[in-house]
Design an enzyme around this catalytic site. Structure first.
Site, PDB file in Angstrom:
ATOM      1  N   GLU A  56      12.097   2.958   2.486  1.00 32.97           N
ATOM      2  CA  GLU A  56      11.596   1.593   2.694  1.00 32.97           C
ATOM      3  C   GLU A  56      12.206   1.040   3.983  1.00 32.97           C
ATOM      4  O   GLU A  56      13.403   1.198   4.231  1.00 32.97           O
ATOM      5  CB  GLU A  56      11.999   0.680   1.527  1.00 32.97           C
ATOM      6  N   HIS A  59       3.548  -3.141   1.703  1.00 32.84           N
ATOM      7  CA  HIS A  59       3.805  -4.058   0.584  1.00 32.84           C
ATOM      8  C   HIS A  59       2.924  -5.299   0.793  1.00 32.84           C
ATOM      9  O   HIS A  59       2.675  -5.700   1.931  1.00 32.84           O
ATOM     10  CB  HIS A  59       5.266  -4.516   0.558  1.00 32.84           C
ATOM     11  N   GLY A 117       5.553 -11.125  -5.811  1.00 32.11           N
ATOM     12  CA  GLY A 117       6.444 -11.911  -4.945  1.00 32.11           C
ATOM     13  C   GLY A 117       7.325 -12.799  -5.811  1.00 32.11           C
ATOM     14  O   GLY A 117       6.982 -13.101  -6.962  1.00 32.11           O
ATOM     15  N   ASP A 118       8.476 -13.175  -5.261  1.00 29.09           N
ATOM     16  CA  ASP A 118       9.396 -14.034  -6.023  1.00 29.09           C
ATOM     17  C   ASP A 118       8.894 -15.465  -6.056  1.00 29.09           C
ATOM     18  O   ASP A 118       8.319 -15.950  -5.077  1.00 29.09           O
ATOM     19  CB  ASP A 118      10.791 -13.986  -5.399  1.00 29.09           C
ATOM     20  N   GLN A 153      12.995  -0.913  -8.910  1.00 29.75           N
ATOM     21  CA  GLN A 153      14.056  -1.762  -8.380  1.00 29.75           C
ATOM     22  C   GLN A 153      15.316  -0.902  -8.250  1.00 29.75           C
ATOM     23  O   GLN A 153      15.473   0.097  -8.953  1.00 29.75           O
ATOM     24  CB  GLN A 153      14.286  -2.911  -9.379  1.00 29.75           C
ATOM     25  N   LYS A 187      -0.159  -3.494 -15.693  1.00 29.49           N
ATOM     26  CA  LYS A 187      -0.279  -3.238 -14.241  1.00 29.49           C
ATOM     27  C   LYS A 187      -0.857  -1.836 -13.991  1.00 29.49           C
ATOM     28  O   LYS A 187      -1.710  -1.654 -13.127  1.00 29.49           O
ATOM     29  CB  LYS A 187       1.122  -3.390 -13.618  1.00 29.49           C
TER      30      LYS A 187
END
Ligand code: FAD
Length: 288
Positions: free
Chosen positions: A17, A78, A109-110, A175, A164
């Site tokens: 990433e 992303h 997203g947060d 994560q 999902k």
């Protein structure tokens, strides 16, 4: 190449990433990062969206396209949806298609306390369903070995993860975590719930005690004693912390590969030196 194809050989996939340049940074800085990472031959590179202080949108798309076209490496953009309308996503689909982007890591997203979310997409699964009906893109999703911070119960989070995957996520990236046993527990539960897509383990090398403490507060990863001892002893000694963090990440990766995980996703923090040291110490293990 579409990301799910990479898992067909059965070898441990290794991916990286990176994040786009900071707000006032030039896109040229990313070439330096990519020059350093590409000869490590990752199976694919992902580019974050609006995270880590980067400009949202254009640079993610541009860099994802550069990785594919100039570095001949599979790439994935992303994309978050909580602050987007359907019209925004329609425009993004057009731009991604024009830029030849084949893979998208679809994210919610947060939630930010000072930003009122748009209400067109509540979850990553909504984004996947919407985009899948309007494009030929391959979708990946995020998963949380210790549960997402908003979900009190790991089983409920995995039920949501199944939604999902049923919406069309063909591959998952986890994560970060420091305790491999938490990842194995999660894998067993996910497989038992019928989540059968490839799941990559997200590994973040802990090379700077302060930044890792910030990260852990945000994502709630549990800390094995072996890890807290490293921070306690080397946290104030940058070089020793860096070497210990590299060794810890390499150790995690070797254990994951020995357990036959589908893949390892290395959060490189745009630092080719660290990525190189880790890759050099695990390369024969990953390739076998
Ligand atoms: P979702 O899958 O929507 O899940 C969010 C919460 O809602 C969870 O608690 C889940 O259990 C629950 N939920 C999900 N679906 C349903 C449903 N149908 N009904 C009820 N509840 C549901 N952020 C960025 O801003 N930019 C990035 O580039 C970025 N990259 C990331 C990459 C990875 C690999 C990971 C793990 C995270 C990344 N993030 C990024 C952070 C991410 O945006 C946050 O973790 C966010 O809070 C959740 O995103 P999600 O896509 O997992 O959300």
């Amino acid at each position: 190449m579409r990301i799910p194809e990479l898992f067909k050989s059965g070898k441990t996939v290794l991916s990286f990433e990176i994040f786009p340049p900071k707000k006032d940074g030039s896109i040229d800085t990313v070439y330096k990062t990519l020059d350093g990472l590409s000869d490590l031959h990752p199976d694919f590179i992902s580019v974050t969206y609006g995270a880590g202080g980067s400009l949202p949108g254009a640079s993610t798309r541009e860099i994802t396209s550069i990785i594919k076209e100039k570095y001949h490496t599979t790439s994935i953009a992303h994309l978050t949806c909580i602050n987007s309308t359907k019209a925004d996503i329609d425009r993004i689909i057009e731009e991604f298609t024009e830029s030849g982007i084949e893979n998208v890591l679809a994210l919610r997203g947060d939630l930010m306390p000072d930003v009122e979310p748009k209400h067109d997409f509540l979850h990553a699964s909504d984004l996947i369903s919407y985009m899948k009906a309007r494009s030929n893109i391959s979708f990946s999703g995020a998963c949380y070995p210790e549960g997402h911070t908003e979900c009190d119960d790991l089983d409920e989070d995995i039920d949501n993860l199944k939604i999902k995957v049923d919406a069309g996520a063909e591959h998952l990236i986890s994560q970060l975590f420091f305790d491999n046993s938490a990842f194995y527990r999660f894998l067993d539960k996910a497989r038992a719930k019928g989540i059968n897509v490839p799941i990559e383990a997200g590994i973040m090398p802990c090379v700077n005690a302060n930044s890792i403490k910030r990260m852990i507060t945000m994502c709630g990863a549990s800390l094995p004693e072996k890890f807290t001892k490293l921070i306690a002893r080397y946290g104030e000694k940058p070089e020793a912390m860096r070497d210990a963090g590299i060794a810890y990440a390499a150790d995690q990766i070797i254990d994951l590969a020995a357990h036959g995980v589908d893949g390892v996703h290395l959060y490189t923090m745009n630092d080719p030196f660290i990525a190189r040291r880790i890759c050099e110490s695990v390369s024969s293990v990953i390739k076998s």
